[in-house]
Design a protein around this motif. Sequence first.
Motif, PDB file in Angstrom:
ATOM      1  N   ASN A  25     -15.017 -73.402  -1.546  1.00 26.64           N
ATOM      2  CA  ASN A  25     -15.817 -73.029  -2.717  1.00 26.64           C
ATOM      3  C   ASN A  25     -16.113 -71.539  -2.624  1.00 26.64           C
ATOM      4  O   ASN A  25     -17.059 -71.115  -1.984  1.00 26.64           O
ATOM      5  CB  ASN A  25     -17.115 -73.844  -2.759  1.00 26.64           C
ATOM      6  CG  ASN A  25     -17.923 -73.535  -3.991  1.00 26.64           C
ATOM      7  OD1 ASN A  25     -17.425 -72.917  -4.927  1.00 26.64           O
ATOM      8  ND2 ASN A  25     -19.168 -73.974  -3.996  1.00 26.64           N
ATOM      9  N   ASP A  81     -16.906 -69.477  -5.082  1.00 25.38           N
ATOM     10  CA  ASP A  81     -17.882 -69.017  -6.072  1.00 25.38           C
ATOM     11  C   ASP A  81     -19.075 -69.970  -6.079  1.00 25.38           C
ATOM     12  O   ASP A  81     -19.333 -70.661  -7.064  1.00 25.38           O
ATOM     13  CB  ASP A  81     -17.219 -68.957  -7.453  1.00 25.38           C
ATOM     14  CG  ASP A  81     -18.071 -68.268  -8.496  1.00 25.38           C
ATOM     15  OD1 ASP A  81     -19.100 -67.675  -8.133  1.00 25.38           O
ATOM     16  OD2 ASP A  81     -17.710 -68.328  -9.680  1.00 25.38           O
ATOM     17  N   HIS A 101     -21.553 -69.544  -8.916  1.00 26.60           N
ATOM     18  CA  HIS A 101     -20.927 -69.676 -10.237  1.00 26.60           C
ATOM     19  C   HIS A 101     -21.078 -68.407 -11.081  1.00 26.60           C
ATOM     20  O   HIS A 101     -21.392 -68.476 -12.264  1.00 26.60           O
ATOM     21  CB  HIS A 101     -21.500 -70.876 -10.990  1.00 26.60           C
ATOM     22  CG  HIS A 101     -21.428 -72.148 -10.215  1.00 26.60           C
ATOM     23  ND1 HIS A 101     -20.238 -72.787  -9.957  1.00 26.60           N
ATOM     24  CD2 HIS A 101     -22.389 -72.888  -9.595  1.00 26.60           C
ATOM     25  CE1 HIS A 101     -20.469 -73.862  -9.238  1.00 26.60           C
ATOM     26  NE2 HIS A 101     -21.771 -73.950  -9.002  1.00 26.60           N
ATOM     27  N   GLU A 133     -18.129 -68.326 -13.753  1.00 26.42           N
ATOM     28  CA  GLU A 133     -17.931 -69.647 -14.350  1.00 26.42           C
ATOM     29  C   GLU A 133     -17.270 -69.562 -15.718  1.00 26.42           C
ATOM     30  O   GLU A 133     -16.350 -70.303 -16.016  1.00 26.42           O
ATOM     31  CB  GLU A 133     -19.278 -70.363 -14.468  1.00 26.42           C
ATOM     32  CG  GLU A 133     -19.173 -71.812 -14.845  1.00 26.42           C
ATOM     33  CD  GLU A 133     -18.593 -72.679 -13.750  1.00 26.42           C
ATOM     34  OE1 GLU A 133     -18.005 -73.703 -14.095  1.00 26.42           O
ATOM     35  OE2 GLU A 133     -18.721 -72.333 -12.569  1.00 26.42           O
TER      36      GLU A 133
END
Length: 151
Positions: free
Chosen positions: A26, A28, A31, A34
């Motif tokens: 993961n 990001d 986010h 996004e």
Amino acid sequence: MAEEHSELDERIIIKDQHTKEIDLVNRDPKHINEDVVKVDFEDVIAEPVGTYSFDGVWKSSYTSFTVSKYWCYRLLSALLGVPLAVIWGFLFALISFCHIWAVVPCIKSYLIEIQCVSRIYSLCIHTFCDPLFEALSKICSNIRVAVRKEI
């Protein structure tokens, strides 16, 4: 013995702040990208009903778009990722330095100086304006206003 152990723990903690473990799955977690970077083939190229190309062309276009986007990003990040990370690190360090060593001390200095000025201003207002306005209020206190409705 206990002092040596605590010094070692302290050095390990300090080192871990700068070399923390990063998540390679993961990338990001907050986010921040996004809604910006999510561009797929369907977001860019679409054929309405009744105007379809050959299936082979459509599949080749999809593959070409996806693979070129993937490898172009990887190539650019391999070439420019580290230099740009150094530049961004330098920029944010510069911003932090200016904030810590210039902005906050200037604001604190201004607040200290303005506090002195505000006390002098307040003293002048209370000395000169308060008696004047009190006298005016006593003069105007006997004024009566009556409203009459005449038909």
